[in-house]
Design an enzyme around this catalytic site. Sequence first.
Site, PDB file in Angstrom:
ATOM      1  CG  ASP A 278      50.970 118.713  76.626  1.00 34.60           C
ATOM      2  OD1 ASP A 278      49.876 118.147  76.487  1.00 34.60           O
ATOM      3  OD2 ASP A 278      51.412 119.079  77.741  1.00 34.60           O
TER       4      ASP A 278
ATOM      5  CE1 TYR B  42      41.313 108.696  79.284  1.00 35.29           C
ATOM      6  CE2 TYR B  42      39.796 110.383  80.090  1.00 35.29           C
ATOM      7  CZ  TYR B  42      40.044 109.079  79.693  1.00 35.29           C
ATOM      8  OH  TYR B  42      39.028 108.157  79.728  1.00 35.29           O
TER       9      TYR B  42
ATOM     10  CB  THR C 292      33.728 121.790  80.087  1.00 40.22           C
ATOM     11  OG1 THR C 292      33.136 121.176  81.235  1.00 40.22           O
ATOM     12  CG2 THR C 292      33.800 123.278  80.368  1.00 40.22           C
TER      13      THR C 292
ATOM     14  CB  ALA D 110      46.791 123.221  75.794  1.00 40.33           C
ATOM     15  CB  ALA D 111      42.501 123.721  79.297  1.00 40.61           C
TER      16      ALA D 111
ATOM     17  N   GLY E 125      29.750 122.343  94.589  1.00 46.33           N
ATOM     18  CA  GLY E 125      29.652 122.646  93.160  1.00 46.33           C
ATOM     19  C   GLY E 125      29.149 121.495  92.308  1.00 46.33           C
TER      20      GLY E 125
ATOM     21  CE1 TYR F 264      38.212 123.059  82.715  1.00 46.89           C
ATOM     22  CE2 TYR F 264      36.025 122.310  83.347  1.00 46.89           C
ATOM     23  CZ  TYR F 264      37.116 122.238  82.509  1.00 46.89           C
ATOM     24  OH  TYR F 264      37.105 121.377  81.452  1.00 46.89           O
TER      25      TYR F 264
END
Length: 325
Positions: free
Chosen positions: A32, A12, A117, A74-75, A283, A141
């Site tokens: 990818d 995205y 993030t 990429a993750a 969380g 994450y």
Amino acid sequence: MARILVTGGAGYIGAHTTHELLRLGHEVEVVDDLSKGYAHNVPEGRLHRFRLQEQAKLDELFASRPFDAVIHFAAFIAVGESVREPARYFANNTGGSLALFESMQRAGVNRVVFSSTAAVYGDPPGTPIHEEMPLAPVNPYGESKLMVEKALNWLARTTELRYVALRYFNACGAVAEFGIGEEHDPETHLIPLIFRAIRTGEPLTVFGDDYATPDGSCIRDYIHVADLASAHSCALDHLLAGGGGGCFNAGTGRGFSVLEVIQAAERVTGRKVPYKTGPRREGDPPALVAEASRLRAQLGWQPRFTSLDEIVASAWSFDARRFGS
Ligand code: UDP
């Protein structure tokens, strides 16, 4: 014009950034593995389908063109999944990044923009969150991304590598002219799930109404994906001009509650959002809002989308194209 390698460019945010870089006149190639992203998100002829750990292929790609920089998306991104399968997250997100940095070093490519993030802050002591607040992820994450930030910090201290890590808050919206938008499978994000509830009549579950926020639902900082894409291009310009880099919050500085997002969706679509209240999601901190002035001041970033309704409207027009309204 620069030659950029984008990893995770079929996802995205990666795809929006790829389209934006091409619009600005850069040369872009995408790596990818399509484990999460979609080939249809990548402009024709630019996709190289392999995993970052397939280092011989990565080395070959670096040898084929003189790349000026890498933008590394990429993750895996699903917090709940990371709790269930932490090793997979560390292997893919942290391991994949280290493989990439090794290949970059071998190829002499030493500029990278990294998608980090807000999850690196965990449950922050307050909002707005500034970049110097404690880094204490509460899920694998967030930790997998923080480990990459730490590796980058050491690489910058010991080698020629320079990086910008952008700590994303809640990416949303779509860019109509690019013909792409948010398509996760399974979908876990609030705005597409609100639209699904409108379309199907199946109520959305609001995760918790007893938080210490004005209406009891969680507050997040929703940033338009086009503004995130432009943050990457500002970061790139900064690094290519010899800037030193570092870590930057990528958010708007304004927070909205889940109920406020629902109301915005009702204004934008003219339809009722069926919803019910459920328990808190594990969380989820009550409020995550960026202190976002560093990105503006140091990288010259200017967000274009300032109203929540505009952001939700752009997401709705993609959703309506995808599913019919
Ligand atoms: N949320 C919700 N119901 C849903 C999905 C999300 O109430 O079905 C809430 C979630 O608790 C959070 C906000 O919406 O407060 C944004 O969640 P999302 O999963 O979109 O992004 P996150 O904040 O996890 O990155």
